[in-house]
Design a protein around this motif. Structure first.
Motif, PDB file in Angstrom:
ATOM      1  N   ARG A   1       1.434   1.595  -4.051  1.00 44.48           N
ATOM      2  CA  ARG A   1       0.298   1.875  -4.931  1.00 44.48           C
ATOM      3  C   ARG A   1      -0.913   2.249  -4.112  1.00 44.48           C
ATOM      4  N   HIS A   2      -1.829   2.997  -4.731  1.00 47.41           N
ATOM      5  CA  HIS A   2      -3.083   3.293  -4.036  1.00 47.41           C
ATOM      6  C   HIS A   2      -4.139   2.283  -4.489  1.00 47.41           C
ATOM      7  N   TYR A   3      -4.676   1.554  -3.536  1.00 46.33           N
ATOM      8  CA  TYR A   3      -5.728   0.580  -3.835  1.00 46.33           C
ATOM      9  C   TYR A   3      -7.085   1.209  -3.625  1.00 46.33           C
ATOM     10  N   ASP A   4      -8.027   0.889  -4.516  1.00 50.15           N
ATOM     11  CA  ASP A   4      -9.397   1.374  -4.364  1.00 50.15           C
ATOM     12  C   ASP A   4     -10.100   0.619  -3.250  1.00 50.15           C
TER      13      ASP A   4
ATOM     14  N   HIS B   1      -2.257   6.566   5.996  1.00 45.66           N
ATOM     15  CA  HIS B   1      -2.996   7.216   4.908  1.00 45.66           C
ATOM     16  C   HIS B   1      -4.102   8.152   5.380  1.00 45.66           C
TER      17      HIS B   1
ATOM     18  N   PRO C   1      -7.500   3.336   1.825  1.00 45.32           N
ATOM     19  CA  PRO C   1      -8.407   2.602   0.937  1.00 45.32           C
ATOM     20  C   PRO C   1      -9.628   2.080   1.687  1.00 45.32           C
TER      21      PRO C   1
ATOM     22  N   SER D   1       0.821  -1.214   0.000  1.00 45.04           N
ATOM     23  CA  SER D   1       0.000   0.000   0.000  1.00 45.04           C
ATOM     24  C   SER D   1       0.856   1.265   0.000  1.00 45.04           C
TER      25      SER D   1
END
Length: 126
Positions: free
Chosen positions: A47-50, A74, A79, A44
């Motif tokens: 990358r940014h996860y939905d 975050h 997310p 995480s």
């Protein structure tokens, strides 16, 4: 249908991980997988996860610890999450689930249950 949302599946049981990945990939979601919370947390950062689908009870870092760590890193940009677990009614996690208000998909679940939970999580609050 999935609109190319990026979904991270955090599950220590390979069979369950694969099942979830297969169902969601068929629906057009982009999938990445992690065997535990510690690996998921590292991913995480890259990358940014939905959406993150996570088991609750895992070695190294469980789903609850992953949630708090993601929130710390975050904040409000963390997310969305769904817990996929057989522990939904376990007293160990009851307080945490109430506090985090993360939706729970209880094992065993059908592919339709999974698709619906993911769709709801991704459309919530948009």
């Amino acid at each position: 249908m999935g609109g190319h949302a990026l979904v991270l599946i955090v599950e220590d049981e390979p069979d369950v991980r694969e099942l979830i990945a297969d169902v969601l990939a068929e629906n057009g979601y982009e999938i990445e997988v992690a065997p535990d919370g510690a690996a998921a947390l590292q991913m995480s950062d890259q990358r940014h996860y939905d959406l993150i689908l996570s088991d609750l009870r895992m070695p190294k870092m469980d789903g609850a610890a992953l949630y708090w760590a993601l929130q710390l890193r975050h904040g409000s940009a963390m997310p969305r999450m769904i817990y996929v677990t057989g522990q939904a009614h376990s007293l160990d996690y009851a307080g945490f689930l109430a506090a985090s208000r993360v939706p729970v998909l209880s094992k065993p679940f059908s592919p339709d249950d999974l698709r619906q939970a993911v769709r709801q999580a991704l459309t919530k609050g948009n």
